[in-house]
Write an enzyme that holds these catalytic residues in place. Structure first.
Site: not given
Ligand SMILES: NC(=O)c1ccc[n+]([C@@H]2O[C@H](COP(=O)([O-])OP(=O)(O)OC[C@H]3O[C@@H](n4cnc5c(N)ncnc54)[C@H](OP(=O)(O)O)[C@@H]3O)[C@@H](O)[C@H]2O)c1
Length: 261
Positions: A16, A18-19, A94, A146, A160, A164
């Site tokens: 994950g 890409s973003r 991730n 998380s 969710y 986690k």
């Molecule tokens: N942001 C927060 O506040 C926060 C807080 C706590 C925990 N987290 C955790 O941090 C991690 C990253 O989250 P983020 O906020 O950066 O999310 P995000 O901006 O939504 O990015 C998600 C990334 O995961 C990839 N992805 C989603 N589903 C996938 C799948 N089935 N197989 C492979 N790749 C997949 C996406 O790829 P595509 O672009 O191709 O869809 C993207 O690169 C996650 O585990 C999330 O639960 C985030």
């Protein structure tokens, strides 16, 4: 004299990437000398852009598609990375998905999807990659958990949070079993970090960012780089006597299950 890079000669697979948080980790690791494999599910253009940025800055990388919810795709992804490099020193689990639902509706396909990606995806990736790490006699696995697992009061995130919480336990169990192979397994539990996932979550629950910031001791929301710096510490030699830990990186949240603001 040029300062030594902290991940020189290391190969890192970041799911994950890409973003959001994964992208920040990829950019940070590449800057520190690692070859980074950038996994994505759908956003090929974004993954290619991350690669382009890394190469422009003199780094080395590849992008690699796989839906973490599909074990055959995960196998193919890891094969591709190993064909390019022969080894994976660092795995960052991730990729994750967040689907909001009322607690008593935490059943059905949306919950299954979170289990498949957030939990089984990590387990499968770790199993295949740790086989390779065992041959290296060293390795780092970093799971992105998380603060939801610690009991934030955000509406709709019970399913969710369950996935986690399981990631936290998996982190400790894997650390126990892979310790003798000199593979460390740790997790990061981010608080609210500004990414597509969290901003969509805030919009869906009608939560103001200023209200989230006000629940932290540092009075701000996180940025992806805040998490990337901790991931770098866990990937580097600096954390070599640390395993089985879940590190909270949330700006000092004060509202766990209390609903206090
Ligand atoms: N942001 C927060 O506040 C926060 C807080 C706590 C925990 N987290 C955790 O941090 C991690 C990253 O989250 P983020 O906020 O950066 O999310 P995000 O901006 O939504 O990015 C998600 C990334 O995961 C990839 N992805 C989603 N589903 C996938 C799948 N089935 N197989 C492979 N790749 C997949 C996406 O790829 P595509 O672009 O191709 O869809 C993207 O690169 C996650 O585990 C999330 O639960 C985030």
């Amino acid at each position: 004299m040029a300062q030594e890079k902290r991940l020189e000669n290391k190969v890192a697979l970041i799911t994950g990437a890409s973003r959001g948080i994964g992208k920040a980790i990829a950019l940070c690791f590449a800057k520190e000398g690692a070859f980074v494999a950038i996994n994505y599910a759908q956003s090929q253009n974004l993954a290619e852009e991350v690669c382009q940025t890394i190469r422009t800055n003199g780094g080395r990388c590849m992008d690699v598609q796989a839906d973490l919810g599909d074990s055959r795709q995960v196998d193919r992804m890891i094969e591709k990375v190993l064909l390019e490099n022969d080894k994976i020193d660092i795995l960052v689990n991730n990729a994750g998905v967040l689907k909001l639902m009322p607690t008593l509706d935490t059943l059905g396909s949306d919950f299954d999807r979170m289990i498949d990606v957030n939990l089984k995806g990590i387990l499968h990736c770790s199993r295949v990659v740790s086989d390779n790490m065992k041959g290296l006699d060293t390795g780092r696995i970093i799971n992105v958990s998380s603060i939801a697992a610690l009991g934030t009061s955000m509406n709709g995130c019970t399913g969710y949070a369950i996935t986690k919480s399981a990631v936290n336990m998996l982190t400790r169990r894997l650390a126990l079993e892979l310790g003798p192979e000199n593979i460390t397994v740790n997790a990061i539990a981010p608080g609210f970090v500004a990414t597509d996932m969290s901003l969509e979550g805030a919009r869906a629950t009608g939560t103001e960012l200023s209200s989230i910031a006000s629940r932290t001791m540092l009075n701000r929301i996180g940025q992806p780089v805040d998490i990337a710096r901790v991931a770098l510490f866990l990937a580097s030699e600096d954390s070599s006597f640390m395993t089985g830990q879940v590190i909270t990186v949330d700006g000092g949240r004060v509202d766990y299950l209390t609903r206090s603001v």
